[in-house]
Design a protein around this motif. Sequence first.
Motif, mmCIF file in Angstrom:
data_model
loop_
_atom_site.group_PDB
_atom_site.id
_atom_site.type_symbol
_atom_site.label_atom_id
_atom_site.label_comp_id
_atom_site.label_asym_id
_atom_site.label_seq_id
_atom_site.Cartn_x
_atom_site.Cartn_y
_atom_site.Cartn_z
ATOM 1 N N LEU A 317 0.843 -1.200 0.000
ATOM 2 C CA LEU A 317 0.000 0.000 0.000
ATOM 3 C C LEU A 317 0.879 1.252 0.000
ATOM 4 O O LEU A 317 0.504 2.286 -0.555
ATOM 5 N N ARG A 318 2.046 1.154 0.610
ATOM 6 C CA ARG A 318 3.011 2.260 0.577
ATOM 7 C C ARG A 318 3.558 2.437 -0.832
ATOM 8 O O ARG A 318 3.711 3.557 -1.317
ATOM 9 N N HIS A 319 3.842 1.301 -1.514
ATOM 10 C CA HIS A 319 4.284 1.374 -2.908
ATOM 11 C C HIS A 319 3.197 2.048 -3.754
ATOM 12 O O HIS A 319 3.485 2.860 -4.636
ATOM 13 N N THR A 320 1.955 1.656 -3.489
ATOM 14 C CA THR A 320 0.835 2.198 -4.262
ATOM 15 C C THR A 320 0.734 3.711 -4.099
ATOM 16 O O THR A 320 0.524 4.453 -5.068
ATOM 17 N N HIS A 321 0.862 4.189 -2.870
ATOM 18 C CA HIS A 321 0.804 5.620 -2.601
ATOM 19 C C HIS A 321 1.863 6.360 -3.410
ATOM 20 O O HIS A 321 1.585 7.385 -4.042
ATOM 21 N N ALA A 322 3.093 5.828 -3.398
ATOM 22 C CA ALA A 322 4.186 6.479 -4.112
ATOM 23 C C ALA A 322 3.979 6.419 -5.621
ATOM 24 O O ALA A 322 4.183 7.420 -6.327
ATOM 25 N N SER A 323 3.573 5.258 -6.128
ATOM 26 C CA SER A 323 3.427 5.091 -7.568
ATOM 27 C C SER A 323 2.345 5.993 -8.148
ATOM 28 O O SER A 323 2.521 6.609 -9.197
ATOM 29 N N HIS A 324 1.217 6.090 -7.455
ATOM 30 C CA HIS A 324 0.137 6.946 -7.971
ATOM 31 C C HIS A 324 0.489 8.428 -7.836
ATOM 32 O O HIS A 324 0.006 9.251 -8.607
ATOM 33 N N ALA A 325 1.337 8.749 -6.865
ATOM 34 C CA ALA A 325 1.818 10.140 -6.787
ATOM 35 C C ALA A 325 2.634 10.476 -8.029
ATOM 36 O O ALA A 325 2.459 11.529 -8.645
ATOM 37 N N VAL A 326 3.517 9.569 -8.431
ATOM 38 C CA VAL A 326 4.347 9.785 -9.622
ATOM 39 C C VAL A 326 3.476 9.845 -10.869
ATOM 40 O O VAL A 326 3.659 10.708 -11.732
ATOM 41 N N MET A 327 2.502 8.936 -10.973
ATOM 42 C CA MET A 327 1.640 8.909 -12.151
ATOM 43 C C MET A 327 0.768 10.151 -12.258
ATOM 44 O O MET A 327 0.270 10.470 -13.341
ATOM 45 N N VAL A 330 3.546 14.165 -9.573
ATOM 46 C CA VAL A 330 4.277 14.667 -8.409
ATOM 47 C C VAL A 330 5.772 14.405 -8.626
ATOM 48 O O VAL A 330 6.164 13.267 -8.888
ATOM 49 N N PRO A 331 6.634 15.425 -8.537
ATOM 50 C CA PRO A 331 8.075 15.231 -8.761
ATOM 51 C C PRO A 331 8.668 14.235 -7.769
ATOM 52 O O PRO A 331 8.231 14.136 -6.618
ATOM 53 N N MET A 332 9.687 13.505 -8.214
ATOM 54 C CA MET A 332 10.295 12.469 -7.384
ATOM 55 C C MET A 332 10.825 13.002 -6.050
ATOM 56 O O MET A 332 10.651 12.345 -5.017
ATOM 57 N N PRO A 333 11.491 14.173 -6.011
ATOM 58 C CA PRO A 333 11.946 14.682 -4.711
ATOM 59 C C PRO A 333 10.801 14.919 -3.734
ATOM 60 O O PRO A 333 10.949 14.724 -2.525
ATOM 61 N N VAL A 334 9.636 15.327 -4.257
ATOM 62 C CA VAL A 334 8.477 15.557 -3.386
ATOM 63 C C VAL A 334 7.946 14.225 -2.867
ATOM 64 O O VAL A 334 7.596 14.093 -1.686
ATOM 65 N N VAL A 335 7.897 13.213 -3.736
ATOM 66 C CA VAL A 335 7.455 11.889 -3.314
ATOM 67 C C VAL A 335 8.395 11.353 -2.227
ATOM 68 O O VAL A 335 7.967 10.736 -1.248
ATOM 69 N N SER A 336 9.695 11.620 -2.405
ATOM 70 C CA SER A 336 10.680 11.186 -1.410
ATOM 71 C C SER A 336 10.396 11.813 -0.050
ATOM 72 O O SER A 336 10.496 11.154 0.984
ATOM 73 N N ARG A 337 10.028 13.096 -0.061
ATOM 74 C CA ARG A 337 9.684 13.765 1.201
ATOM 75 C C ARG A 337 8.411 13.182 1.809
ATOM 76 O O ARG A 337 8.312 13.007 3.031
ATOM 77 N N LEU A 338 7.441 12.860 0.966
ATOM 78 C CA LEU A 338 6.187 12.281 1.458
ATOM 79 C C LEU A 338 6.434 10.942 2.154
ATOM 80 O O LEU A 338 5.801 10.622 3.172
ATOM 81 N N LEU A 339 7.366 10.156 1.614
ATOM 82 C CA LEU A 339 7.651 8.838 2.175
ATOM 83 C C LEU A 339 8.639 8.896 3.330
ATOM 84 O O LEU A 339 8.837 7.900 4.027
#
Length: 382
Positions: A317-327, A330-339
């Motif tokens: 579910l954590r992978h899902t959150h990150a993947s849909h953010a990218v899709m 959402v820029p990768m650095p922002v996704v990194s901060r979210l996680l």
Amino acid sequence: MKLTDAAVARLRARGKEYTVWDSEVSGLGVRVRPTGGKSYVLLRDAGGSSKRVSLGPVITRTVAETRRECHARKAEPEAAETDLQARAVPSLADFVSGEWRVAHFERYKPSSKKTARSLLDGRILPAFGSKPLDRIAPAQARRWFDAFSKTAPGNANNALKLFRQIMNFAVACGHIETDPTRGIRRNRRTPLTRFLSREEIDRLHRVLDRQEGRGETPQADMIRLLLLTGCRKGEIVRLRWSEVGNDALMLEDSKTGPRAVPLNSQAKRVLDEQPRGGSPFVFPSPRDPSRPRCRDIALWYRVRREAGIEDVRLHDLRHTHASHAVMNGVPMPVVSRLLGHADVGMTLRYAHLGDREIEAAAERVGQAVADLIGIGREQSER
């Protein structure tokens, strides 16, 4: 050279081991290994020849303290000899509870200490605790790792990492020459490529809605929060009301230390619906409100079966959150901060894209190339 704490700190590793000798105390030196480990050494007479003995890593004492110890050894050589024999090569258990504990374990976060204790008490010390460090053979370490890997390959990797760190520190301290775990390869892990599609997410939420009617609301809401926030399971299971803010979760002890997790409106709604009793936890145990509800979210296994996603782990579910953010751009650095990742490279393991998005990207690239080809043709025709 005259050794000082600042001078010792400036010593850098080279391709080969070397020793810098003190001009103030004869026979006192600092040995620097290619790995960067530094330890004090002392040359002493042994039957007409000189023998180098280790006085411990430089991080555990100052130069002044080491000089005083050297003077004491010279003043009382018999007592010094007895002391050297007693502490020549400690057992793994003594080393772990002494030098390694001071230099490494005490600096761990509380959650890391708990994991290290479990691995030490359950796996490492029962196998090697009574052995002197120099009596732990590479073949023994390999047999131990292979046997552990048959039942728990992932946990065996974690134990090997900790064991290797301990033994490398023993090398830096001068107790042993080489790490007995050197050459042991970690078990390969299954690539983290699974995440939920939009259709699967919809099925999951419909199943969770049905669970609420069966009295499973707390665990269902925990699963929703994992998907909506991208948090780790432990961060939600042990979530305290003191960590819940108006717009973010202010986690006090995540895997990477304290961090803030922004809350979207859906996550806020889930938290607002939780009853506030006398427990400090958002999801307290029904038997003991002073403790969190459970270590494992047992409902997940039934939910994923009903939703037809039995190959999905709770951590996915954590992978899902990150993947849909990218899709969703959402820029990768922002996704990194979210996680809560310290390194963007770690985020790449979680941010997987679906076939539909890859096909769309390929179409956009193809169109861009076609446009360029068209421009080239127009220029050649002119």
